[in-house]
Design an enzyme around this catalytic site. Sequence first.
Site, PDB file in Angstrom:
ATOM      1  N   GLU A 116      -7.786   4.188 -89.922  1.00  0.00           N
ATOM      2  CA  GLU A 116      -8.143   3.949 -88.903  1.00  0.00           C
ATOM      3  C   GLU A 116      -8.641   2.266 -89.374  1.00  0.00           C
ATOM      4  OE1 GLU A 116      -8.951   5.674 -85.431  1.00  0.00           O
ATOM      5  OE2 GLU A 116      -7.807   7.424 -85.929  1.00  0.00           O
ATOM      6  N   LYS A 118     -11.661   0.266 -87.886  1.00  0.00           N
ATOM      7  CA  LYS A 118     -12.602  -0.236 -87.128  1.00  0.00           C
ATOM      8  C   LYS A 118     -12.807  -1.754 -86.478  1.00  0.00           C
ATOM      9  CE  LYS A 118     -17.541   0.803 -86.703  1.00  0.00           C
ATOM     10  NZ  LYS A 118     -18.081   0.075 -85.953  1.00  0.00           N
ATOM     11  N   ASP A 120     -13.479  -4.621 -83.843  1.00  0.00           N
ATOM     12  CA  ASP A 120     -15.397  -4.382 -83.563  1.00  0.00           C
ATOM     13  C   ASP A 120     -15.498  -5.540 -82.319  1.00  0.00           C
ATOM     14  OD1 ASP A 120     -18.019  -4.963 -84.455  1.00  0.00           O
ATOM     15  OD2 ASP A 120     -17.826  -6.914 -85.397  1.00  0.00           O
ATOM     16  N   TYR A 226      -7.380  -1.332 -77.922  1.00  0.00           N
ATOM     17  CA  TYR A 226      -6.772  -0.028 -79.115  1.00  0.00           C
ATOM     18  C   TYR A 226      -7.183   0.776 -78.721  1.00  0.00           C
ATOM     19  CZ  TYR A 226      -4.469  -2.783 -82.656  1.00  0.00           C
ATOM     20  OH  TYR A 226      -3.176  -4.037 -82.294  1.00  0.00           O
ATOM     21  N   LYS A 317     -18.805   1.012 -93.952  1.00  0.00           N
ATOM     22  CA  LYS A 317     -19.116  -0.756 -92.549  1.00  0.00           C
ATOM     23  C   LYS A 317     -18.832  -1.372 -94.469  1.00  0.00           C
ATOM     24  CE  LYS A 317     -21.309  -1.159 -89.794  1.00  0.00           C
ATOM     25  NZ  LYS A 317     -21.521  -1.397 -88.513  1.00  0.00           N
ATOM     26  N   CYS A 411     -30.284 -42.170-105.500  1.00  0.00           N
ATOM     27  CA  CYS A 411     -29.776 -40.519-105.898  1.00  0.00           C
ATOM     28  C   CYS A 411     -30.721 -39.980-107.407  1.00  0.00           C
ATOM     29  CB  CYS A 411     -28.559 -41.877-107.454  1.00  0.00           C
ATOM     30  SG  CYS A 411     -27.556 -40.546-107.975  1.00  0.00           S
ATOM     31  N   CYS A 414     -29.591 -40.907-110.718  1.00  0.00           N
ATOM     32  CA  CYS A 414     -29.326 -42.520-111.333  1.00  0.00           C
ATOM     33  C   CYS A 414     -30.682 -43.839-110.873  1.00  0.00           C
ATOM     34  CB  CYS A 414     -28.679 -42.552-111.536  1.00  0.00           C
ATOM     35  SG  CYS A 414     -27.494 -43.504-110.268  1.00  0.00           S
ATOM     36  N   CYS A 429     -23.600 -41.537-103.953  1.00  0.00           N
ATOM     37  CA  CYS A 429     -24.715 -42.973-104.526  1.00  0.00           C
ATOM     38  C   CYS A 429     -23.899 -43.972-104.945  1.00  0.00           C
ATOM     39  CB  CYS A 429     -24.345 -41.815-105.960  1.00  0.00           C
ATOM     40  SG  CYS A 429     -25.523 -43.158-106.708  1.00  0.00           S
ATOM     41  N   CYS A 435     -24.076 -43.836-113.235  1.00  0.00           N
ATOM     42  CA  CYS A 435     -24.608 -42.879-112.502  1.00  0.00           C
ATOM     43  C   CYS A 435     -24.070 -41.333-113.902  1.00  0.00           C
ATOM     44  CB  CYS A 435     -24.437 -42.310-111.550  1.00  0.00           C
ATOM     45  SG  CYS A 435     -24.865 -40.974-110.637  1.00  0.00           S
TER      46      CYS A 435
HETATM   47  S1  IVH Z   1     -14.039   6.866 -83.162  1.00  0.00           S
HETATM   48  C1  IVH Z   1     -16.446  10.062 -82.046  1.00  0.00           C
HETATM   49  N1  IVH Z   1     -12.726   5.023 -84.419  1.00  0.00           N
HETATM   50  O1  IVH Z   1     -16.316   2.463 -83.797  1.00  0.00           O
HETATM   51  C2  IVH Z   1     -15.531   9.580 -82.499  1.00  0.00           C
HETATM   52  N2  IVH Z   1     -14.276   4.166 -82.889  1.00  0.00           N
HETATM   53  O2  IVH Z   1     -19.655   2.682 -84.314  1.00  0.00           O
HETATM   54  C3  IVH Z   1     -15.896   7.785 -82.068  1.00  0.00           C
HETATM   55  N3  IVH Z   1     -14.814   1.757 -82.919  1.00  0.00           N
HETATM   56  O3  IVH Z   1     -18.513   4.327 -80.585  1.00  0.00           O
HETATM   57  C4  IVH Z   1     -15.623   6.324 -82.293  1.00  0.00           C
HETATM   58  N4  IVH Z   1     -12.751   1.762 -83.766  1.00  0.00           N
HETATM   59  O4  IVH Z   1     -16.748   1.708 -80.220  1.00  0.00           O
HETATM   60  C5  IVH Z   1     -13.950   5.298 -83.670  1.00  0.00           C
HETATM   61  N5  IVH Z   1     -11.135   3.226 -84.740  1.00  0.00           N
HETATM   62  C6  IVH Z   1     -12.416   3.742 -84.401  1.00  0.00           C
HETATM   63  C7  IVH Z   1     -12.919   2.902 -83.947  1.00  0.00           C
HETATM   64  C8  IVH Z   1     -13.886   3.271 -83.577  1.00  0.00           C
HETATM   65  C9  IVH Z   1     -13.861   0.697 -83.624  1.00  0.00           C
HETATM   66  C10 IVH Z   1     -15.991   1.855 -83.101  1.00  0.00           C
HETATM   67  C11 IVH Z   1     -16.761   2.533 -81.312  1.00  0.00           C
HETATM   68  C12 IVH Z   1     -17.901   3.347 -81.761  1.00  0.00           C
HETATM   69  C13 IVH Z   1     -18.469   2.544 -82.601  1.00  0.00           C
HETATM   70  C14 IVH Z   1     -18.871   3.552 -83.546  1.00  0.00           C
END
Ligand code: IVH
Length: 677
Positions: A116, A118, A120, A226, A317, A411, A414, A429, A435
């Site tokens: 999945e 991650k 932010d 999400y 990450k 410059c 030159c 310049c 130059c």
């Molecule tokens: S699972 C027990 N899935 O990342 C597992 N977290 O660094 C709990 N996050 O607190 C998290 N996308 O805020 C999970 N697809 C995803 C995520 C996700 C973003 C965030 C979430 C979590 C943090 C951990």
Amino acid sequence: MDPEASLHARAARLRAEIEAHNHRYYVLDQPSIPDAEYDRLMRELVDLEREHPQLQTADSPTQRVGGEPAAGFEQVHHRVAMLSLDNAYTDEELIAFDQRNRQRLGMEGEISYSAEPKLDGVAISLRYERGMLVQASTRGDGTTGEDVTRNVRTIRAVPLRLRSAAPPVLLEVRGEVYLPKKGFETLNARAVAQGERLFANPRNAAAGSIRQLDPQLAAARPLAFYAYGFGETGDMVMSPTHSAGLALLRSLGLPVSGLCEVVEGVDGCLRYYARMVDKRAGLPYEIDGVVFKVDDEALRKELGAVSRAPRWAIARKFPAEEVLSIVEGVDFQVGRTGAITPVARLKPVFVGGVTVSNATLHNFDELERKDVRPGDTVVVRRAGDVIPEIAAVLLERRPKGSRVVHMPQQCPACGSDVIKPEGQAIARCTGGLVCSAQRRQGLAHFASRRAMDIDGLGEKLIEQLVASGLVESPADLYRLPPGRLLDLERMGEKSVAGLLAAIAGSRQTSLARFLFALGIPGVGEATAAALAAHFGQLERLEQATEAGLQEVPDVGPAIAAAVHAFFAQEHNREVIAELRRLGVSWPEDAGVRSQASPLAGKTLVLTGTLAHMTREEAEARIRELGGKVSGSVSGRSSYLVCGENPGSKLARAQALGVPVLGEAEFLAYLDEDGLKT
Ligand code: IVH
């Protein structure tokens, strides 16, 4: 100090520093260091405490999962804790995670993982009772969070009622509230207009909005959501796999990222990661990595969790896009047109996947605004393919006695006067042809791969050719005395022969390349191709009026004036005439023919890998035939050219009804002009 005391002092300093950042981050919503730097401090403290458990204190920031519950919101107790994730920063760490899992489970075969993005943003728990949203809460310290129901209810992506005729008695959905990139830009634009403070990044903006005490203000922020997991589920019958659980959430009307998929084993994980690295910049929201979760719920149970994170999941990450570095000095670079650019020389740092040792400051207005000084600690940012820049200066770390950097009056190459016209950002310049820096840059551009493509004529060699007086204008390249070349550093018989052959070979070119090579201000590759396609012959272009030039697609008044001014210069016309006398030539009618090309005036987008040519060659061919190349698919795209392993552009083209050409069809289009080589 004895070693024990100095360890204690180091741990105490780290604790104090991390707490100070926590306060700035969670309470003031005003972080002063990049996340990666915070993570580094935290990791140092965790390691220190692990090796020397006597250093750990009850109030150490390592002893909690997230932020403190803020005053002003009711507290919410999480019956099922909201855990965090362990991180992997390298492929090796990810491989070790998979190995650990297989060992613990005694598995021979591959583990299936739910992969999945991650996101932010901010972790949120949504509590549905009999299908109705009754509460939304933040993670807080993992067991106690804040009740942010009123704010979360304003997010359109969060269903207030589940889509089900027989909803579960109790269902807690865990997921991420985030701010799409567009929303972030709108929000900051609004902040600028109203003279308010800017948000550092979309995540901060989302966190700030969710913890905004006035729901009306929160509602004005375009947040999204999400879902990625479950909290308390009462007596609900749970799916046997996480992926089936996500499908269930989707069927209940909750948004689940379309990028979630099941991958097999660690190889599947590595491939998914690589794909997401490519996709990242094009996504409408920020992701800071990907998450891999053991898909089988029974295996998950077996693996269990350690104090703050489950063993069955890991976040891989992305390389940090913002890190700290120290400014070692500020240099001034002289460009091809004399523009002087201040460039910060940095202590080398790894950021956004590459090592960076320079960051452009663009111009002197920007230098003045950012007030970057030698010795400063700065936040270096490199996102996607964007050139590295200095995002901020940490004033609290500025050394005493540091000096402001001023624009040079002369410059650096030159010694000619530098002028910066009132109201303009660019300092130049005034040396022009005297130059050597400008001359060098102009020649390097002329010889570059996408211009005359003279292999082996790099900046070092050009520097020598200019310094020795052998080359003043590009025409001199075509009458180099071979004997004199042998006097230059690192030039033997073989390299001289190679260079002369490359120069000779460059004589046969195209009008578009030649125009680009001339380095007319504002005329990039695409404009050069458009001019070549429109006029067909150099003589017609030389005689064109400004109005005539503006008939060319994409040529506005500024470029028309620059092109006209360029050809009005006697000196420039002479150099061109000389180049042609020395044998530089192109098929005269290529441009005229391209007007009849089926690609003339069309906008093409490329995705995936082509088997018969590089991306650059394909782009050059399209331009030669009078077409345009765009980086993204929109309703105005004429065709999507689709190679092997296409990206998300394919789905977008299909969704928008943009015709898709396979490689064979694309080649046939090129062929129709008989121009295919
Ligand atoms: S699972 C027990 N899935 O990342 C597992 N977290 O660094 C709990 N996050 O607190 C998290 N996308 O805020 C999970 N697809 C995803 C995520 C996700 C973003 C965030 C979430 C979590 C943090 C951990």
